[in-house]
Scaffold this active site. Sequence first.
Site, mmCIF file in Angstrom:
data_model
loop_
_atom_site.group_PDB
_atom_site.id
_atom_site.type_symbol
_atom_site.label_atom_id
_atom_site.label_comp_id
_atom_site.label_asym_id
_atom_site.label_seq_id
_atom_site.Cartn_x
_atom_site.Cartn_y
_atom_site.Cartn_z
ATOM 1 N N ASP A 115 0.805 -1.219 0.000
ATOM 2 C CA ASP A 115 0.000 0.000 0.000
ATOM 3 C C ASP A 115 0.839 1.271 0.000
ATOM 4 O O ASP A 115 0.305 2.368 0.178
ATOM 5 C CB ASP A 115 -0.947 0.009 1.204
ATOM 6 C CG ASP A 115 -2.089 -0.969 1.038
ATOM 7 O OD1 ASP A 115 -2.670 -1.019 -0.063
ATOM 8 O OD2 ASP A 115 -2.405 -1.694 1.996
ATOM 9 N N ASP A 173 -6.659 -4.679 -5.667
ATOM 10 C CA ASP A 173 -6.310 -3.322 -5.245
ATOM 11 C C ASP A 173 -4.883 -2.949 -5.659
ATOM 12 O O ASP A 173 -4.568 -1.774 -5.889
ATOM 13 C CB ASP A 173 -6.409 -3.181 -3.722
ATOM 14 C CG ASP A 173 -7.580 -3.885 -3.089
ATOM 15 O OD1 ASP A 173 -7.932 -4.986 -3.543
ATOM 16 O OD2 ASP A 173 -8.124 -3.370 -2.096
ATOM 17 N N THR A 233 -12.043 -14.063 -1.587
ATOM 18 C CA THR A 233 -12.324 -12.659 -1.287
ATOM 19 C C THR A 233 -11.921 -12.372 0.143
ATOM 20 O O THR A 233 -11.821 -13.279 0.970
ATOM 21 C CB THR A 233 -13.807 -12.318 -1.492
ATOM 22 O OG1 THR A 233 -13.959 -10.886 -1.479
ATOM 23 C CG2 THR A 233 -14.689 -12.912 -0.390
ATOM 24 N N ARG A 245 -15.845 -2.220 -5.270
ATOM 25 C CA ARG A 245 -14.621 -1.425 -5.311
ATOM 26 C C ARG A 245 -13.490 -2.203 -5.978
ATOM 27 O O ARG A 245 -12.602 -1.621 -6.610
ATOM 28 C CB ARG A 245 -14.220 -0.955 -3.909
ATOM 29 C CG ARG A 245 -13.161 0.146 -3.955
ATOM 30 C CD ARG A 245 -13.012 0.906 -2.650
ATOM 31 N NE ARG A 245 -12.634 0.075 -1.534
ATOM 32 C CZ ARG A 245 -13.429 -0.244 -0.524
ATOM 33 N NH1 ARG A 245 -14.683 0.191 -0.493
ATOM 34 N NH2 ARG A 245 -13.003 -1.002 0.466
ATOM 35 N N TRP A 249 -11.051 -0.783 -8.798
ATOM 36 C CA TRP A 249 -9.574 -0.796 -8.760
ATOM 37 C C TRP A 249 -9.016 -1.340 -10.079
ATOM 38 O O TRP A 249 -8.042 -0.807 -10.621
ATOM 39 C CB TRP A 249 -9.071 -1.663 -7.622
ATOM 40 C CG TRP A 249 -9.290 -1.244 -6.203
ATOM 41 C CD1 TRP A 249 -9.631 -2.080 -5.161
ATOM 42 C CD2 TRP A 249 -9.146 0.059 -5.604
ATOM 43 N NE1 TRP A 249 -9.709 -1.370 -3.982
ATOM 44 C CE2 TRP A 249 -9.417 -0.058 -4.222
ATOM 45 C CE3 TRP A 249 -8.824 1.312 -6.136
ATOM 46 C CZ2 TRP A 249 -9.371 1.029 -3.352
ATOM 47 C CZ3 TRP A 249 -8.782 2.403 -5.256
ATOM 48 C CH2 TRP A 249 -9.053 2.248 -3.897
#
Length: 402
Positions: A115, A173, A233, A245, A249
């Site tokens: 991240d 993501d 998931t 979402r 992404w």
Amino acid sequence: MRKTFSMLLAASTLALTSFAQSEQDTSLKWLKTSTNVISYQLNKASKTYKPGKNPRSVNPDGTVRLAPYKDWTTGFFPGSLWYGYELTGDKKLAEKAKRFTLALDSVRYLTHTHDLGFMLYCSYGNAYRITGDKTYLPALADGAKHLFARFNPKVSAIRSWDFPQWHFPVIIDNMINLEYLYWGAKEFNKPEYAQAARTHAITTMKNHYRNDHSSYHVVDYDPETGKILRKATHQGLTDESAWARGQAWGLYGYTMCYENTKDQKFLDQAELVAAFIMNHPRMPKDKIPVWDFDVHNALDVDERAPRDASAAAVIASALLDLSTQVKDGKKYMDYAEAILKSLSSPAYLAKPGTNGLFILKHSVGAFLYNSEIDTPLDYADYYYLEALKRYANIKKIDLSKI
């Protein structure tokens, strides 16, 4: 006679000009409203919260959840301040943005997460893009190095989490954070960064996507062999559902990958994902999706179907970018505009001074973990602001003057 005609012509021209200006003022009213809210909320929030403890969401009891520097969302509030400065021209926001950005300097030493793109590129990256101040580069260089170090050649992907329940998890993501590597490859003359980003995108395209062009959230690999161990998931309704979402992404990521590489396969993928989202039979009329497209399969559907403004904001920003990459971009532009108008309506846009000083209402973090349900989220605000900036650039609108 000529003088009278000239006077009539001038009056007619003035009337037409006034009418056109009035029409434009009316058509931009939603933008003016959103800009006013953005300016108030960001200025008030930057005075209320302290750098290093950034507002993330609102707890069920009404208190604001704050993000320490190690939190994956910590870069979004400084990034929102930078976008707020660009949108409004308010120099006070630029000053606050600098303070909140520099408070995240210690993020440059983190090695446990993918991240770093969200944390550093959204804050320091925007700071450097806007100011050109090289003070921001050392932290960006360290973060890019640590993100690249998470690439595994056997898996051909970048590891997302270091959570013990997974072997080598890759989440959809992660596609967003590739932008940091593409940028770092150019800025720091590190072509291996761009190669890792491209390889990761190809691996994700191959293994994350189903035949209908929806995406799994997580693919877990064997780090020694690259073999797929599980498709699952972590935040969606089920392993086989289309977490809203997550789809956003992917759309954003492949559009961005094409922009950086001009590799046609990435553009094709972006358009396929866009078609899945835009043509989905369960997309609400206002184009703000429920947090998972397959939530209708749940028996207690009414209680399990809150909207996710954060997914909508990411979709809007991605579609605006995509609209500039293709010949028939109007359909993407129109869809993104419709999303932005919905998000800028009273249903989703906060009243000044409310909503914990966040800009948008009604987002969902991790529903199945009872975390951040129907609440404002810092990344919803960030991508909403980014989308507005892209919209204004495409339309050639100076938001500070409307």
